[in-house]
Design an enzyme around this catalytic site. Structure first.
Site, PDB file in Angstrom:
ATOM      1  N   GLY A  12      -1.158   8.788   5.162  1.00 19.43           N
ATOM      2  CA  GLY A  12      -2.123   8.779   4.068  1.00 19.43           C
ATOM      3  C   GLY A  12      -2.287  10.101   3.336  1.00 19.43           C
ATOM      4  CB  SER A  13      -0.205  13.121   2.770  1.00 15.07           C
ATOM      5  OG  SER A  13       0.972  12.585   2.223  1.00 15.07           O
ATOM      6  CG  ASN A  14       1.106  10.024  -1.684  1.00 10.12           C
ATOM      7  OD1 ASN A  14       1.213  10.676  -2.720  1.00 10.12           O
ATOM      8  ND2 ASN A  14       2.108   9.874  -0.841  1.00 10.12           N
ATOM      9  CG  LEU A  85       5.694   1.199   4.711  1.00 10.21           C
ATOM     10  CD1 LEU A  85       6.224   1.666   6.053  1.00 10.21           C
ATOM     11  CD2 LEU A  85       6.454   1.862   3.568  1.00 10.21           C
ATOM     12  CB  ILE A  88       2.526  -6.972  -3.715  1.00  8.91           C
ATOM     13  CG1 ILE A  88       2.212  -5.500  -3.397  1.00  8.91           C
ATOM     14  CG2 ILE A  88       1.317  -7.662  -4.331  1.00  8.91           C
ATOM     15  CD1 ILE A  88       1.077  -5.282  -2.435  1.00  8.91           C
ATOM     16  CG  ASN A 102       5.230   1.576  -4.628  1.00  8.38           C
ATOM     17  OD1 ASN A 102       4.566   1.925  -3.650  1.00  8.38           O
ATOM     18  ND2 ASN A 102       6.559   1.569  -4.594  1.00  8.38           N
ATOM     19  CG  HIS A 104      10.574   4.491  -4.143  1.00 11.06           C
ATOM     20  ND1 HIS A 104      10.553   3.608  -3.081  1.00 11.06           N
ATOM     21  CD2 HIS A 104      11.816   5.035  -4.166  1.00 11.06           C
ATOM     22  CE1 HIS A 104      11.735   3.614  -2.492  1.00 11.06           C
ATOM     23  NE2 HIS A 104      12.522   4.467  -3.130  1.00 11.06           N
ATOM     24  CG  ASP A 145      11.215   0.174  -4.324  1.00 11.32           C
ATOM     25  OD1 ASP A 145       9.988   0.356  -4.277  1.00 11.32           O
ATOM     26  OD2 ASP A 145      11.962   0.255  -3.337  1.00 11.32           O
TER      27      ASP A 145
HETATM   28  C1  GAR Z   1       5.274   8.608   0.689  1.00 15.43           C
HETATM   29  O1  GAR Z   1       6.279   9.578   0.622  1.00 15.43           O
HETATM   30  C2  GAR Z   1       5.585   7.453  -0.243  1.00 15.43           C
HETATM   31  O2  GAR Z   1       6.310   7.836  -1.385  1.00 15.43           O
HETATM   32  C3  GAR Z   1       6.424   6.582   0.643  1.00 15.43           C
HETATM   33  O3  GAR Z   1       5.799   6.649   1.895  1.00 15.43           O
HETATM   34  C4  GAR Z   1       5.252   7.952   2.064  1.00 15.43           C
HETATM   35  C5  GAR Z   1       3.845   7.797   2.612  1.00 15.43           C
HETATM   36  O4  GAR Z   1       3.310   9.045   2.951  1.00 15.43           O
HETATM   37  N1  GAR Z   1       6.493   5.242   0.131  1.00 15.43           N
HETATM   38  C6  GAR Z   1       7.567   4.483   0.253  1.00 15.43           C
HETATM   39  O5  GAR Z   1       8.565   4.839   0.833  1.00 15.43           O
HETATM   40  C7  GAR Z   1       7.442   3.097  -0.404  1.00 15.43           C
HETATM   41  N2  GAR Z   1       8.727   2.480  -0.525  1.00 15.43           N
HETATM   42  P1  GAR Z   1       1.747   9.202   3.145  1.00 15.43           P
HETATM   43  O6  GAR Z   1       1.288   8.106   4.107  1.00 15.43           O
HETATM   44  O7  GAR Z   1       1.574  10.558   3.748  1.00 15.43           O
HETATM   45  O8  GAR Z   1       1.099   9.060   1.791  1.00 15.43           O
END
Ligand code: GAR
Length: 187
Positions: A12-14, A85, A88, A102, A104, A145
């Site tokens: 969940g850093s995003n 992941l 939807i 999303n 990516h 995607d």
């Molecule tokens: C992120 O890098 C995001 O771009 C990727 O998962 C990571 C989650 O990091 N998403 C995908 O690969 C979707 N196909 P986070 O949990 O630290 O936000």
């Protein structure tokens, strides 16, 4: 007040970057964080930020329609997949078309599609000796995607970079661009 609903499966850093960015906003708020993973680090972040969160299983998501009903009740301005992941379901894409985005961790259409997420993407980028990679923020449609691209940002990849180095560069770009891109979309 405009409402965001966030979906996340991992650390969940995003989500954290989005929470931090809008914490003092009087125009945009995170209304709910949803996760399919009861062990996801994102749940601790939601708790700390005192944002409501909910863990759900595949049945509630794809068959029973209970997550869909919750979304209908909230009626969010934007649904954000921040490291989520699961695909939807089409009925959600149809109802919330142009409202689900999303992030990516690659420059789509490269390194997209089923099974291409997180470290799988960074491993492939290094294995293919790419000289650049980046992030793509895009609308979600029925296919993995493939929705319309909203924003891309690029970073250089050095021959000495490991997948972990690439992951760090990508996370930096994500944190730099995801919250401001969301803000721009809602203006
Ligand atoms: C992120 O890098 C995001 O771009 C990727 O998962 C990571 C989650 O990091 N998403 C995908 O690969 C979707 N196909 P986070 O949990 O630290 O936000």
């Amino acid at each position: 007040m405009k409402k965001l609903v966030l979906f996340a499966s991992g650390s969940g850093s995003n989500v954290q970057a989005i929470l931090d960015h809008f914490t003092n906003s009087d125009q945009i708020q995170v209304s709910l964080i949803l996760s399919n993973n009861p062990l996801a680090g994102v749940l601790e972040r939601a708790k700390k930020a005192q944002v409501e969160c909910l863990v759900f299983n595949k049945f509630a998501f794809a068959e029973a329609g209970s997550i869909h009903k919750i979304l209908q009740q909230i009626n969010p301005d934007l649904i954000i997949l921040a490291g989520f992941l699961w695909k939807i379901p089409n009925f959600m894409v149809t109802e919330f078309s142009e409202k689900i985005i999303n992030i990516h961790p690659a420059l789509l259409p490269k390194y997209g599609g089923k099974g291409m997420y997180g470290s799988h993407v960074h491993n492939a980028v290094v294995a293919n000796q790419e000289v650049e990679s980046g992030i793509t923020i895009h609308y979600v449609n029925e296919n993995y995607d493939e929705g319309a691209i909203i924003k891309q940002a690029v970073c250089n990849i050095l021959p000495s970079d490991t997948p972990a180095d690439v992951a760090r560069k990508i996370h930096d770009l994500e944190q730099q661009y995801f919250p401001i891109t969301i803000e721009k979309l809602l203006q």
